[in-house]
Write a protein that holds these residues in place. Structure first.
Motif, PDB file in Angstrom:
ATOM      1  N   THR A  54      50.763  30.724  32.079  1.00  0.00           N
ATOM      2  CA  THR A  54      50.582  31.706  33.141  1.00  0.00           C
ATOM      3  C   THR A  54      51.929  32.089  33.748  1.00  0.00           C
ATOM      4  O   THR A  54      52.894  31.329  33.667  1.00  0.00           O
ATOM      5  CB  THR A  54      49.664  31.159  34.246  1.00  0.00           C
ATOM      6  OG1 THR A  54      50.256  29.979  34.797  1.00  0.00           O
ATOM      7  CG2 THR A  54      48.280  30.826  33.713  1.00  0.00           C
ATOM      8  N   ALA A  99      44.447  35.928  34.414  1.00  0.00           N
ATOM      9  CA  ALA A  99      44.709  34.814  33.498  1.00  0.00           C
ATOM     10  C   ALA A  99      43.623  34.761  32.435  1.00  0.00           C
ATOM     11  O   ALA A  99      42.448  34.939  32.737  1.00  0.00           O
ATOM     12  CB  ALA A  99      44.753  33.504  34.275  1.00  0.00           C
ATOM     13  N   SER A 154      49.838  36.500  31.157  1.00  0.00           N
ATOM     14  CA  SER A 154      49.379  35.185  30.711  1.00  0.00           C
ATOM     15  C   SER A 154      49.050  35.245  29.233  1.00  0.00           C
ATOM     16  O   SER A 154      48.685  36.291  28.709  1.00  0.00           O
ATOM     17  CB  SER A 154      48.134  34.766  31.487  1.00  0.00           C
ATOM     18  OG  SER A 154      48.416  34.670  32.854  1.00  0.00           O
TER      19      SER A 154
END
Length: 72
Positions: free
Chosen positions: A6, A38, A22
């Motif tokens: 991330t 994410a 991410s």
């Protein structure tokens, strides 16, 4: 085990982009790249890549792996 990186600077030379995002890997391969959220996976190890870059195929051709070193 899957991994989720991330907050990384993701460099895509084909698209000519550098964006924060991410990346999720599964079985040693890139499975998903996202820029807004994410990537999700319940069983992933989360790795904070703040301040780091993720880019395909960067290799340092000047590295020498000699033991005990160069001969002079």
């Amino acid at each position: 085990m899957d991994s989720r990186f991330t907050h990384a600077l993701i460099i895509d030379p084909e698209a000519g982009t550098e964006r924060l995002g991410s990346l999720r890997s599964a079985q040693g391969r890139v499975a998903e790249v996202t820029y807004d959220a994410a990537p999700g996976t319940a069983n992933a190890e989360v790795i904070d890549a703040s301040g780091l870059c993720l880019a395909p195929g960067l290799v340092d051709m000047g590295v020498k792996n000699c033991e005990p070193g160069d001969r002079h």
